[in-house]
Motif scaffolding. Sequence first.
Motif, short mmCIF file in Angstrom:
data_model
loop_
_atom_site.label_atom_id
_atom_site.label_comp_id
_atom_site.label_asym_id
_atom_site.label_seq_id
_atom_site.Cartn_x
_atom_site.Cartn_y
_atom_site.Cartn_z
N ASN A 246 25.96 30.31 16.77
CA ASN A 246 26.76 31.53 16.91
C ASN A 246 27.43 31.85 15.58
OD1 ASN A 246 27.12 30.02 19.86
ND2 ASN A 246 26.72 32.21 19.98
N TYR A 247 27.07 33.00 15.02
CA TYR A 247 27.65 33.40 13.74
C TYR A 247 28.96 34.16 13.98
CZ TYR A 247 24.90 37.51 15.09
OH TYR A 247 24.34 38.55 15.78
N GLU A 248 29.80 34.16 12.97
CA GLU A 248 31.07 34.87 13.06
C GLU A 248 30.85 36.37 12.91
OE1 GLU A 248 34.00 35.36 13.65
OE2 GLU A 248 35.07 33.46 13.85
N LEU A 249 31.81 37.13 13.40
CA LEU A 249 31.73 38.58 13.33
C LEU A 249 32.35 39.08 12.03
CD1 LEU A 249 32.72 39.37 17.01
CD2 LEU A 249 30.45 38.94 16.05
N PHE A 250 32.02 40.30 11.67
CA PHE A 250 32.55 40.90 10.45
C PHE A 250 33.89 41.58 10.72
CE2 PHE A 250 27.84 41.22 9.64
CZ PHE A 250 27.81 40.19 8.73
N LEU A 251 34.69 41.66 9.67
CA LEU A 251 36.00 42.31 9.74
C LEU A 251 35.99 43.53 8.81
CD1 LEU A 251 38.20 39.09 9.41
CD2 LEU A 251 37.34 40.15 11.51
N ASP A 252 36.83 44.51 9.13
CA ASP A 252 36.94 45.66 8.25
C ASP A 252 37.98 45.39 7.17
OD1 ASP A 252 39.45 46.00 9.39
OD2 ASP A 252 38.92 47.79 10.53
N GLU A 253 38.33 46.41 6.40
CA GLU A 253 39.24 46.22 5.27
C GLU A 253 40.63 45.79 5.70
OE1 GLU A 253 40.13 49.71 3.05
OE2 GLU A 253 40.06 51.03 4.79
#
Length: 547
Positions: free
Chosen positions: A282-289
Amino acid sequence: MSEGRDERDLALEARAWPFEEARKLIERTGGRTPDKGYVLFETGYGPSGLPHIGTFGEVVRTTMVRQAFQRMSDIPTRLFCFSDDMDGLRKVPDNIPNKELVAGHLHEPLTQVPDPFGQYESFGHHNNAMLRRFLDSFGFEYEFQSSTDWYRSGRFDQALLAVLGHYDEIMEVMLPSLREERQQSYSPFLPISPRTGRVLQVPILEHDATAGTIVFEDEDGARTELPVTGGHCKLQWKPDWGMRWHALGVDYEMSGKDLIDSVKLASRICSILGSRPPEGFNYELFLDEEGKKISKSKGNGLSVDEWLRYGPPESLALFMYQKPRAAKRLYFDVIPRAVDDYLKHLAALPAEEPARRLENPAWHIHSALPESQPGEKTDISFSLLLNLVGTANAEDKAVLWGFISRYAPEATPESDPLLDKLVGYAIAYYRDFVLPTKAYRRPAGAEAAALQELLQELEALPVHADPETIQNAVYEVGKRHAEAFPGLRDWFKACYEILLGQEQGPRLGSFFALYGLPESRALIGRALAGELAGGLAGSAGNAHLQG
């Protein structure tokens, strides 16, 4: 021992995460080809919208694991990119034309909803075509698979009958994961109404494993019996996932951290059906700025097209390769670093020892050595190009190549196409993100004295001095003015703010060499005269090339 065998031994010991994942498959297979004749990798796609950056991330990461496995084993492999195009359309997307046309077909399978673009036989077919075009543009090796095709062709029939035969066991797995209200109406089967063609979420009144049928109340209240085979029903997505792993014999599939619980449920269902769940992580999710999770519906974060406006696809692949289990900000300001990191890894690859090469991200991006080695002819980084664009005040690639050709005569747009693309990326990135934030300032008394001395040092150097010689001169001036600049970092920060209008910048020796010593001397002179802070930065930066 052959060269190929040597690489295999090294691959079996490599520590890069794709090799660690591939070793799970070596252990899973015991080094023997599965009965189906290959090891199967899978990625999933929900075609209710266009492919997005998460789709790219999942396919490129899975491809890296597949490539690592292929270096370890001779067992054939396949990669299925599976589209869940039999799902019912839940809402009308915001970014399509002819919304009223689509609105009349809510809850119908996506491959039955008319194409609002008028190009394909359905909205699902349109988005599937976009997925294939998207994946093909990156050169992925994959096999497209359609949920509609699998259900309606009967290839899922045996697996669906197995789900029906284990109906009660699967309900025991699923019900505890649902809210009490949802438990009352839940069934793993979603019948497709023979009257309206809509995918129904309704209670199943009866199920008959021997007959292979279910009974439910249709939308008009009529008690209806349907076979679970032949595309008359589909499964809820978690049972569908487990059923698919069982039916296809999936050996490896990764997914986002938000699906950990779903993976556990699907794995239990796959086991109930008699198959071993696939390997994966399970990969981590991306975050915005702002550090918030990226959401397709919110539109925060960064799209693939936006990234590719400012950097090459390999830089995006590198971003996906790096620390897949760590949450990372996915926003415009990560692109320059990703581009420069890619160039460094690419340039280092040919000379590395075989074992170290397997740990180089560029090896995984290119699956060994690329056919050509663009970027190794010069030491021009993306950050250098960004500053060249700004200081030369040039948005014309030909003007910028004038600087580059003088700095590196052997480089041309034809001989180094990657560098030529980087010039274009740098122009776009500078215009959209760097220029609006530039803020030059005038040098203070001590800073002015140091810059005057730097100007004298540069005037004493030959016009074609190499970057290292220029860098040493910059260092020496900073050291001699230690009272004004307690650390060299303070000296460089002052140079960046005064000469480039920003708090951070490139290695000054390399930048002055690329920009040209005569132009760099003029730049410092204009800063000392207060012209840069007065808003005239770059107005004459390319005068020597203009006439």
